[in-house]
Motif scaffolding. Sequence first.
Motif, PDB file in Angstrom:
ATOM      1  N   ALA A 184       0.854  -1.189   0.000  1.00  0.00           N
ATOM      2  CA  ALA A 184       0.000   0.000   0.000  1.00  0.00           C
ATOM      3  C   ALA A 184       0.889   1.239   0.000  1.00  0.00           C
ATOM      4  CB  ALA A 184      -0.888  -0.010   1.235  1.00  0.00           C
ATOM      5  N   ALA A 185       0.360   2.324  -0.558  1.00  0.00           N
ATOM      6  CA  ALA A 185       1.146   3.551  -0.702  1.00  0.00           C
ATOM      7  C   ALA A 185       1.618   4.069   0.653  1.00  0.00           C
ATOM      8  CB  ALA A 185       0.303   4.620  -1.400  1.00  0.00           C
ATOM      9  N   GLU A 186       2.637   4.891   0.612  1.00  0.00           N
ATOM     10  CA  GLU A 186       3.149   5.517   1.831  1.00  0.00           C
ATOM     11  C   GLU A 186       2.140   6.525   2.371  1.00  0.00           C
ATOM     12  OE1 GLU A 186       6.990   6.967   0.724  1.00  0.00           O
ATOM     13  OE2 GLU A 186       7.616   4.971   0.073  1.00  0.00           O
ATOM     14  N   LYS A 187       2.372   6.922   3.624  1.00  0.00           N
ATOM     15  CA  LYS A 187       1.449   7.841   4.305  1.00  0.00           C
ATOM     16  C   LYS A 187       1.284   9.158   3.547  1.00  0.00           C
ATOM     17  CE  LYS A 187       1.777   9.142   8.727  1.00  0.00           C
ATOM     18  NZ  LYS A 187       0.567   9.028   9.573  1.00  0.00           N
ATOM     19  N   GLY A 203       1.101  10.461  -0.774  1.00  0.00           N
ATOM     20  CA  GLY A 203       2.455   9.944  -0.573  1.00  0.00           C
ATOM     21  C   GLY A 203       2.929   9.106  -1.754  1.00  0.00           C
ATOM     22  N   GLY A 204       4.178   8.672  -1.678  1.00  0.00           N
ATOM     23  CA  GLY A 204       4.776   7.885  -2.757  1.00  0.00           C
ATOM     24  C   GLY A 204       4.161   6.505  -2.856  1.00  0.00           C
ATOM     25  N   ALA A 205       4.387   5.865  -4.007  1.00  0.00           N
ATOM     26  CA  ALA A 205       3.925   4.485  -4.192  1.00  0.00           C
ATOM     27  C   ALA A 205       4.695   3.580  -3.235  1.00  0.00           C
ATOM     28  CB  ALA A 205       4.143   4.050  -5.635  1.00  0.00           C
TER      29      ALA A 205
END
Length: 256
Positions: A184-187, A203-205
């Motif tokens: 799951a993507a970052e915060k 946030g980033g992938a």
Amino acid sequence: MKILLCNDDGFQAQGIVALHDALRTFAEVEVVAPEHNNSAKSNALTLHSPLYVHRAANGFRYVNGTPADCVHIALTGLLDYRPDLVVSGINNGANMGDDTIYSGTVGAAMEGYLFGIPAIAFSQIDKGWAHIDACAAVAADLVRRIGAHQLEGGRPWLLNVNIPNLPVDQVKPPKVCRLGRRHAAEKVITMPSPRGDTMYWIGGAGAALDASEGTDFHATAQGHVAITPLKVDLTDHDALAYWAQGLNHMLAGGQG
Ligand code: MN
């Protein structure tokens, strides 16, 4: 071969300029691409504001819309011919695994595919355009080879291609791969705006979750070009029987 070329990074991006230069050596290439960066716009269409098409000094057409808008407009009235192939990219960064759901690069290619035209989405693994001319040469070579063999008749197809940032002589041969998975993507990132409100930045992938052998993540990490045939049918065919049976049970008043 007549190629409609689009991208999601915008018509001025190095990736589409390099790919255009490489493709035009053997094909008629028409560029219709977004005016601005439209990464992660997937298949979005603009329905509530007008779209305008302009032509840049280099001949590229650009649109104040999404990647799918560009291909849609091109195929439904802007072009007075039907292209043999829709090509999208080269994207600034990988589109592997779950990225393909969000990717505007894939979305542009998919729009062509939905209109029954074979389509290929190209992405370069690392952002920053290192070795972009080598990447474009590899991409164009693939288009030329596939075009020579499969553009005649048959069903349309949709390919997702990811190319490592390497000099031409170090890029390993293409491998046909399944999509991997990402965590799951970052915060989300928050910060105060100059006027005191809280701003949220997606946030980033996430990092690779399934990068096992046979995936696009695995192949590109080894220096190979990763090719994944995509389909659009989101039906979970394996789950049809389970849900049909479960639904009958629920409708009959069972507790499961
Ligand atoms: Mn992009």
